[in-house]
Design a protein around this motif. Structure first.
Motif, short mmCIF file in Angstrom:
data_model
loop_
_atom_site.label_atom_id
_atom_site.label_comp_id
_atom_site.label_asym_id
_atom_site.label_seq_id
_atom_site.Cartn_x
_atom_site.Cartn_y
_atom_site.Cartn_z
N MET A 242 39.62 45.78 46.29
CA MET A 242 40.20 45.27 45.05
C MET A 242 39.31 45.62 43.87
O MET A 242 38.09 45.54 43.95
N GLU A 246 42.02 42.79 39.74
CA GLU A 246 42.87 42.34 40.85
C GLU A 246 42.24 41.15 41.55
O GLU A 246 42.92 40.19 41.92
N GLU A 249 42.75 38.02 39.57
CA GLU A 249 44.13 37.53 39.67
C GLU A 249 44.36 36.79 40.99
O GLU A 249 44.95 35.71 41.02
N ALA A 250 43.87 37.39 42.08
CA ALA A 250 44.08 36.78 43.40
C ALA A 250 43.30 35.48 43.53
O ALA A 250 43.79 34.48 44.06
N ARG A 269 41.31 41.60 50.16
CA ARG A 269 42.68 41.26 49.80
C ARG A 269 43.18 40.13 50.68
O ARG A 269 42.87 40.08 51.86
N HIS A 299 49.40 37.43 46.58
CA HIS A 299 49.27 38.34 45.43
C HIS A 299 48.07 39.29 45.64
O HIS A 299 46.98 38.84 45.95
N ARG A 300 48.32 40.57 45.48
CA ARG A 300 47.30 41.63 45.64
C ARG A 300 46.86 41.81 47.08
O ARG A 300 45.85 42.46 47.36
N ARG A 342 52.42 40.28 43.53
CA ARG A 342 52.53 41.70 43.85
C ARG A 342 51.84 41.88 45.19
O ARG A 342 50.63 42.01 45.28
#
Ligand code: ZN
Length: 511
Positions: A242, A246, A249-250, A269, A299-300, A342
């Motif tokens: 990541m 990213e 965000e996660a 991830r 997510h991610r 995502r």
């Protein structure tokens, strides 16, 4: 008497919003009121705060105490306001200097004895501090984790109310409660299953490598015991690392859900594998406040749905919005939130209810209508959104004997990382990191084809009655295959391989 102000945050979805706690202590009949749209848990906090102040050897003022949570129109829930309210009372009653509360932000639930308990959204709060240039954030010790991602804001972790007051008034000699950033900054890749340990399955592994490299959704179809779950877990170990954005965000989603954070794995991830009995509320989130569901928690990362057709129909259909937009909306009585979502979807399914349809050495016991019903659980629009469709067979005894040495996850991960680096460079001016994110309008720019290739693809689309969405998805997968080979131009072989992955489930598609 003046009003003492303490900064803290409230959570809306995965976003933290600044809330100012204003405390006024005046003469009058002893009372303790909290105004500014507090929910039940906030009001209950009065009892915890009173006990915690007394247990920390401070006085609880026998006066008229009014606490206002501003802005007053934002609904506030949870026990996160305990610590800032307690500090505001101590400041307003002159037991700690009110100036010590300036340019700092506090968050934490109090136990009756003054011990601090972590609350959701600590990382979202740290991000807000970074944005608003608030230099220090005071948090309960249990929140330790994720913070190596934050620059420009110092997170200070404390065990109890007394320690916080000692920290902010400069009485603390103990620096050990400052987070050791080095300890949590370790970047590691979690290898759940090394693909080398899975015998055979070369074509499935190849498909997974392509899925990992371009972040393409994938579904595996095969009998029980073919190793679909092992392969899915192996995928986790070959995903590209990541990037900082990213990871933030996660981690924000994780901290809002109060999901245990593993400090070494900030750059790993997420891997979520909800059971097929999961309810729509558990999948989307939104229960009890705004806890994110599986869709946001992955997510991610990877969302693994084993026994894919066994999931509830509404759960399966809810995949559509995030698979198209990378996020989803949730409307509840308290308002609307948008969760980021995502993920790399990995579905695994049997070819029929008994699992042995089409197998060489086992007989299928299902009726045609049973098979039809089973397959129809996955609607055409859902199958249409899956880039890579893999057939996974059981490995026979003879194949085990002839087992060639296969690549380890670390070797595959290196190839994936190289392809990811090519994509990052290509999309440096765009908002997305992977080939699977290329919007349709940008496809001609990044995935241009020769006229003969274009013709070939159109013929295949017509012959197999594929949708326009399929056409786009084939192009994106072909781009990833070319990137894995370091090729700038998509070759016909890349295109044919991508087409092959699109047709893997054709016998399955609900018609
Ligand atoms: Zn069967």
């Amino acid at each position: 008497m003046a009003v003492t102000k303490v900064a803290t945050t409230a959570l809306v979805g995965v976003e933290a919003l600044k809330v100012e706690v204003e405390v006024h202590v005046s003469r009058g009949l002893p009372s303790f009121d909290i105004v500014g749209l507090p929910e039940g848990t906030v009001k209950e906090g009065r009892k915890r705060i009173r006990a915690a102040i007394l247990c920390s050897n401070f006085d609880f003022p026998l006066k008229k105490i009014t606490v206002n949570l501003a802005p007053a129109d934002l609904k506030k829930g949870g026990a996160r306001f305990d610590l800032p309210i307690a500090l505001g009372i101590l400041g307003a009653s002159g037991q700690i200097p009110a100036a010590a509360l300036q340019r700092r932000l506090f968050l934490g639930e109090l136990a009756l004895d003054g011990t601090l308990r972590p609350c959701p959204g600590d990382l979202a709060t740290a991000l807000l501090c970074e944005k608003m240039r608030i230099p220090s954030l005071y948090l309960p010790r249990g929140s330790l984790g994720h913070f190596s991602l934050i620059r420009g804001c110092d997170a200070v972790f404390s065990d109890n109310l007394l320690q916080v007051t000692a920290e902010i008034t400069g009485d603390a000699t103990d620096t050990a409660c400052k987070e050791d950033r080095q300890a949590v900054a370790e970047i590691s890749r979690r290898l759940l299953v090394d693909l080398k340990e899975i015998h055979g399955q070369q074509s499935a592994k190849r498909g997974l490598m392509i899925a990992a490299a371009g972040f393409h959704s994938v579904v595996m179809i095969g009998p029980p015991g073919a190793g679909k779950s092992m392969l899915a877990r192996g995928l986790s170990g070959i995903l590209p690392l990541m990037q900082r954005q990213e990871a933030i965000e996660a981690a924000v989603v994780k901290s809002v859900a109060l999901s245990p954070c593993d400090t070494a794995g900030v750059f790993c991830r997420p891997f979520r594998a909800p059971h097929h009995s999961v309810t729509l509320a558990g999948f989307l989130g939104g229960k009890q406040g705004m806890v994110p569901g599986e869709l946001a928690l992955s997510h991610r990362g990877v969302l693994f749905m084993d026994e894919f057709p066994e999931f509830r129909r509404d759960v399966i259909e809810s995949l559509r919005e995030p698979m198209d937009a990378g996020n989803y909306h949730l409307s509840r009585a308290w308002g609307q939130v948008v969760y980021p979502s995502r993920f790399l979807l990995v579905g695994a399914m049997n070819p029929c209810p008994c699992g042995f349809y089409g197998e060489r050495d086992s007989e299928c016991r299902c009726s045609l209508s049973q098979i039809e019903r089973y397959r129809n659980k996955l609607s055409a629009p859902i199958l249409d959104r899956i880039d890579i469709q893999l057939q996974v067979s059981r490995v026979g005894y003879r194949e085990l004997q002839q087992q060639k040495s296969s690549q380890s996850s670390a070797e595959i991960a290196d190839m994936v990382e190289a392809a990811a680096a090519i994509q990052r460079q290509r999309f440096s001016q765009e908002l997305y990191p992977f080939n699977s994110d290329i919007p349709a309008k940008d496809l001609p720019r990044f995935c241009s084809l020769q006229p003969t290739q274009h013709k070939l693809l159109l013929e295949a689309i017509e012959k197999f009655q594929l949708s326009l969405r399929s056409y786009h998805r084939i192009l994106r997968v072909a781009r990833t295959i070319a990137d894995l080979e370091g090729e700038k131009i998509i070759a016909t072989a890349h295109l044919l391989e991508a087409l092959h992955y699109r047709l893997g489930l054709r016998r399955f598609a609900a018609r």
